[in-house]
Enzyme design. Structure first.
Site, PDB file in Angstrom:
ATOM      1  N   LYS A  55      -1.363  -2.623 -12.719  1.00 37.01           N
ATOM      2  CA  LYS A  55       0.122  -2.082 -12.941  1.00 37.01           C
ATOM      3  C   LYS A  55      -0.045  -1.428 -14.294  1.00 37.01           C
ATOM      4  CE  LYS A  55       1.477  -3.570  -9.245  1.00 37.01           C
ATOM      5  NZ  LYS A  55       2.065  -3.050  -8.011  1.00 37.01           N
ATOM      6  N   SER A 243      -3.688 -11.720  -4.416  1.00 35.52           N
ATOM      7  CA  SER A 243      -3.742 -10.506  -3.608  1.00 35.52           C
ATOM      8  C   SER A 243      -5.153 -10.109  -3.218  1.00 35.52           C
ATOM      9  CB  SER A 243      -2.828  -9.644  -4.177  1.00 35.52           C
ATOM     10  OG  SER A 243      -3.497  -8.907  -5.436  1.00 35.52           O
TER      11      SER A 243
HETATM   12  C1  LIG Z   1       3.116  -3.820  -7.614  1.00 35.29           C
HETATM   13  C2  LIG Z   1       3.556  -4.372  -6.630  1.00 35.29           C
HETATM   14  C3  LIG Z   1       4.906  -5.112  -6.532  1.00 35.29           C
HETATM   15  C4  LIG Z   1       5.764  -5.121  -7.505  1.00 35.29           C
HETATM   16  O1  LIG Z   1       5.002  -5.717  -8.575  1.00 35.29           O
HETATM   17  P1  LIG Z   1       5.241  -6.536  -9.873  1.00 35.29           P
HETATM   18  O2  LIG Z   1       4.271  -6.766 -10.619  1.00 35.29           O
HETATM   19  O3  LIG Z   1       6.047  -7.610  -9.206  1.00 35.29           O
HETATM   20  O4  LIG Z   1       6.390  -6.009 -10.439  1.00 35.29           O
HETATM   21  C5  LIG Z   1       5.280  -5.661  -5.434  1.00 35.29           C
HETATM   22  N1  LIG Z   1       4.417  -5.604  -4.256  1.00 35.29           N
HETATM   23  C6  LIG Z   1       3.334  -4.809  -4.104  1.00 35.29           C
HETATM   24  C7  LIG Z   1       2.515  -4.820  -2.769  1.00 35.29           C
HETATM   25  C8  LIG Z   1       2.676  -4.310  -5.303  1.00 35.29           C
HETATM   26  O5  LIG Z   1       1.570  -3.773  -5.428  1.00 35.29           O
END
Ligand SMILES: *Cc1c(COP(=O)(O)O)cnc(C)c1O
Length: 296
Positions: A55, A243
């Protein structure tokens, strides 16, 4: 000559400040996860960004886009819904560039996220935990509606977000590999919250998602995500967030369907922010019985 070598290599180099050093992350082969010799699996380690997640790229793109449009001036408050990573990245950049930051975040995220956001100087507004990150999105939109002095980059609807990958992450991958047979992401099963991922069936489809460019969708359970997060650590010594486990599982499945080629996926963050959730220490039985309604 050591200086030249560092200057030209990913993850090396010299930068004017921490924000400039975002990106140029390493691409790591995961040979022990590959089901056959001709198929190579690669992880783009976005955890090697300044705040430890992919991010950072998005946050920099969102702020620079607003600056270029003249939409923000130092001193102006930035407001953004997040479940953590985007907020932490924005906080790092906003502090450096002189913007106060307010993030809206579900109240039940791990303590590490709250701590990191506070350390970087962000103000936190909590949203109802049972509504997950969709609740944070709604609350932030209401706050922005009610007070026009906020600037909301809105990661879910701002094309600067995917462009950060189109013009950055993707190019870095293609600089290292002549061809990519498959690029893999993952979607959690509905009602199976995987930290960091979101089911599109939970009622919110971010406007920036273009589903027409997907070849197919493969769903992952929270149990598999955790088991594969631990496999990444045990077999490849890659300490990653949940993830990444979900995506690694799909990457290995896709690799099994190919005869040869490169399969690439992104390790969006590392495991530090998930330690307190216990996922590295739970037994397999405990993982089976995890309460799927708890959104960490
Ligand atoms: C970046 C992302 C979000 C939002 O990210 P936060 O770190 O929660 O602000 C949500 N879903 C996915 C799949 C993402 O890649």
């Amino acid at each position: 000559m050591a200086v030249d070598r560092v200057g030209n290599k990913p993850c090396g180099g010299r930068y004017g400040d921490i924000v400039e050093s975002i990106g140029n992350t390493p691409l790591i082969e995961l040979p022990r996860l590959s089901p056959k010799p001709g198929v190579r699996i690669w992880a783009k380690l976005e955890s090697r960004n300044p705040t430890g997640s992919v991010k950072d790229r998005v946050a920099r793109a969102l702020i620079e886009d607003a600056e270029e449009k003249g939409a923000i001036m130092p001193g102006q408050t930035i407001l953004e819904p997040t479940s953590g990573n985007t907020g932490i990245s924005l906080a790092m950049i906003c502090r450096r560039r002189g913007y106060p930051l307010k993030v809206v975040m579900p109240e039940n995220v791990t303590a590490e996220r709250t701590q990191l956001l506070r350390m970087y100087g962000a103000e936190i507004v909590y949203s109802e935990g049972s509504l997950g990150s969709n609740g944070a999105v709604e609350k932030a939109l209401e706050m922005a509606e009610a007070d026009s002095s906020y600037y909301m980059p809105y990661q879910y609807g701002n094309v600067a977000n995917p462009n950060a990958h189109y013009n950055g992450t993707a190019i870095e991958i293609l600089e290292e590999l002549d061809e990519v047979s498959a690029f893999v992401a993952a979607e959690p099963m509905q009602g199976e919250p995987v930290q960091g991922l979101r089911s599109l069936d939970d009622g919110f489809i971010p406007p920036i998602i273009d589903l027409s460019i997907l070849d197919r969708k493969i769903f992952v359970t929270n149990r598999d995500a955790i088991i594969w997060t631990r496999k990444l650590l045990e077999e490849e010594s890659v300490f990653a967030g949940v993830s990444s486990g979900a995506i690694a599982r799909v990457a290995v499945r896709i690799a099994g369907e190919l005869d040869e080629g490169n399969v690439v996926f992104i390790v969006a963050d590392d495991g530090w922010k998930y330690l307190s959730s216990g996922i590295y220490t739970l037994s397999v039985d405990e993982i089976e019985n995890l309460d799927a309604t708890v959104w960490w």
